[in-house]
Write an enzyme that holds these catalytic residues in place. Structure first.
Site, mmCIF file in Angstrom:
data_model
loop_
_atom_site.group_PDB
_atom_site.id
_atom_site.type_symbol
_atom_site.label_atom_id
_atom_site.label_comp_id
_atom_site.label_asym_id
_atom_site.label_seq_id
_atom_site.Cartn_x
_atom_site.Cartn_y
_atom_site.Cartn_z
ATOM 1 N N LYS A 165 0.864 -1.170 0.000
ATOM 2 C CA LYS A 165 0.000 0.000 0.000
ATOM 3 C C LYS A 165 0.898 1.217 0.000
ATOM 4 C CE LYS A 165 -3.930 1.953 2.331
ATOM 5 N NZ LYS A 165 -4.857 1.813 3.447
ATOM 6 N N LYS A 181 -2.079 -1.389 -4.087
ATOM 7 C CA LYS A 181 -2.960 -0.234 -3.946
ATOM 8 C C LYS A 181 -2.146 1.044 -3.893
ATOM 9 C CE LYS A 181 -6.315 1.457 -0.571
ATOM 10 N NZ LYS A 181 -6.973 1.187 0.683
HETATM 11 C C1 PBG Z 1 -6.862 3.320 4.994
HETATM 12 C C2 PBG Z 1 -7.542 3.186 3.678
HETATM 13 C C3 PBG Z 1 -7.276 3.960 2.550
HETATM 14 C C4 PBG Z 1 -8.161 3.545 1.562
HETATM 15 C C5 PBG Z 1 -8.912 2.499 2.078
HETATM 16 N N1 PBG Z 1 -8.528 2.293 3.401
HETATM 17 C C6 PBG Z 1 -6.227 4.970 2.343
HETATM 18 C C7 PBG Z 1 -6.121 6.085 3.262
HETATM 19 O O1 PBG Z 1 -7.102 6.747 3.625
HETATM 20 O O2 PBG Z 1 -4.985 6.364 3.630
HETATM 21 C C8 PBG Z 1 -8.233 4.161 0.208
HETATM 22 C C9 PBG Z 1 -9.279 3.647 -0.701
HETATM 23 C C10 PBG Z 1 -9.538 4.531 -1.861
HETATM 24 O O3 PBG Z 1 -8.909 5.596 -2.045
HETATM 25 O O4 PBG Z 1 -10.426 4.157 -2.649
HETATM 26 N N2 PBG Z 1 -6.764 2.168 5.720
#
Ligand code: PBG
Length: 336
Positions: free
Chosen positions: A205, A259
């Protein structure tokens, strides 16, 4: 007809266009295909009932109360979408320093899991155990004296994972990027009798600007202090991302996720080559919004770019894609 063209000298007998000359040749040589089985649909939850609340930065995406989510997930299942992923917009007064609401067996996320499991038979439910929807500072872990503390967060995440599995979650997807979390969750789930609950690791991530609209959707945008650079991977680092994924594989991940998606296709490819595990990409909120916004302006053909972007994940080695376009794409695929 005996005129010699300059190009003959260059191509000789090699002509790529022979395989592209007709619809049937093109179909015959097509290497990658997108099907509904490749799609995972992320949805946003809010407390209450009868609520379908549009998210301004994600046109076409809504926050839904549990009853409305059940209806929408039924439709997704009828379209053949194999799984959903759920994200809760927790009431602000329930958020605190440690994200303690994640340890409530009956919290919004677990309520949704129970309701969907009861009402919809043929769809998998993937739940995240990151603390960010539950903390009053918007970080994915517990914040102590300016630091996101690793091991204490992992302990909490494990307890949350067991509660989510108790509620009926099929796959735990930890996105908080703490060290050692996959092994700890596996041991915790097994000890609680949840041997068949899987783990989809957000293995790599990245610390990304593409998450902006998501933070609006779950109301963490205004809360987040600082950045997540001390636990997410730098967009500059590919080899480090592969090493991070290797640890998750060793610790027992069943599936890996990359991601964001499209800017990180090289990582998808590298993980698929390196490990014998299913690899998924998360086409995140900012990627969705870029395509939507340009499409709404008439600057690109939105449907075409949507389908192309999803297909490109398949070409890059992905086994599936988490996408806010999942339902739209499934409808198009059903019509084709
Ligand atoms: C954090 C989380 C994020 C997303 C899902 N869970 C990133 C964040 O806010 O740092 C992003 C999903 C998206 O942008 O569609 N655990």
């Amino acid at each position: 007809m005996d005129k010699t063209h300059l190009v003959d000298h260059i191509t000789g007998h090699r002509r790529m266009r022979r395989n592209r000359k007709a619809d049937w040749t093109r179909r015959l040589v097509q290497e990658s295909r997108l099907t509904v089985d490749d799609l995972i649909w992320p949805i946003f939850l809010v407390p209450g009932s009868g609520i379908v609340d549009p998210i301004p930065a994600m046109p076409g995406v809504n926050r839904m109360s549990v009853d409305k989510a059940v209806e929408a997930v039924k439709e997704a299942a009828d379209l053949g979408i194999p799984a959903i992923a759920t994200f809760p917009n927790i009431a602000l007064d329930l958020r605190d320093q440690t994200g303690s609401q994640i340890l409530e067996a009956n919290n919004l996320l677990n309520q949704a899991t129970m309701a969907i499991k009861k009402a919809v038979a043929n769809i998998g439910i993937i739940t995240d155990v990151a603390l960010d929807p539950f903390t009053d500072h918007g970080h994915d872990g517990i914040l102590r004296e300016g630091e996101i503390v690793n091991d204490e967060t992992v302990d909490q995440v494990v307890r949350a994972a067991i509660l989510q599995a108790d509620a009926g979650s099929d796959i735990i997807a930890p996105s908080e990027m703490m060290d050692g979390r996959i092994g700890a969750i596996r041991r915790g789930l097994d000890a609680a009798g949840h041997q068949s609950v899987g783990i989809m690791s957000y293995a790599t991530k990245f610390s990304s600007g593409y998450y902006g609209p998501y933070r609006e959707a779950i109301s963490t945008a205004g809360l987040l202090k600082g950045d997540k650079n001390s636990y997410y991977v730098s967009p500059a680092n590919g080899t480090e991302a592969v090493r991070d994924a290797a640890l998750d594989v060793e610790e027992g991940a069943d599936m890996l996720m990359v991601k964001p998606g499209l800017p990180y296709l090289d990582i998808c490819w590298r993980l698929k080559e390196a490990f014998s595990l299913p690899v998924f990409a998360y086409q995140v909120s900012g990627e969705y919004t870029q395509i939507k916004a340009a499409g709404m302006q008439g600057w690109i053909d939105e449907q075409r770019v949507m389908m192309e972007s999803l297909l490109c994940f398949k070409r890059a080695g992905c086994d599936g894609i988490l996408s806010y376009f999942a339902v739209e794409a499934a409808r198009l695929l059903a019509r084709a």
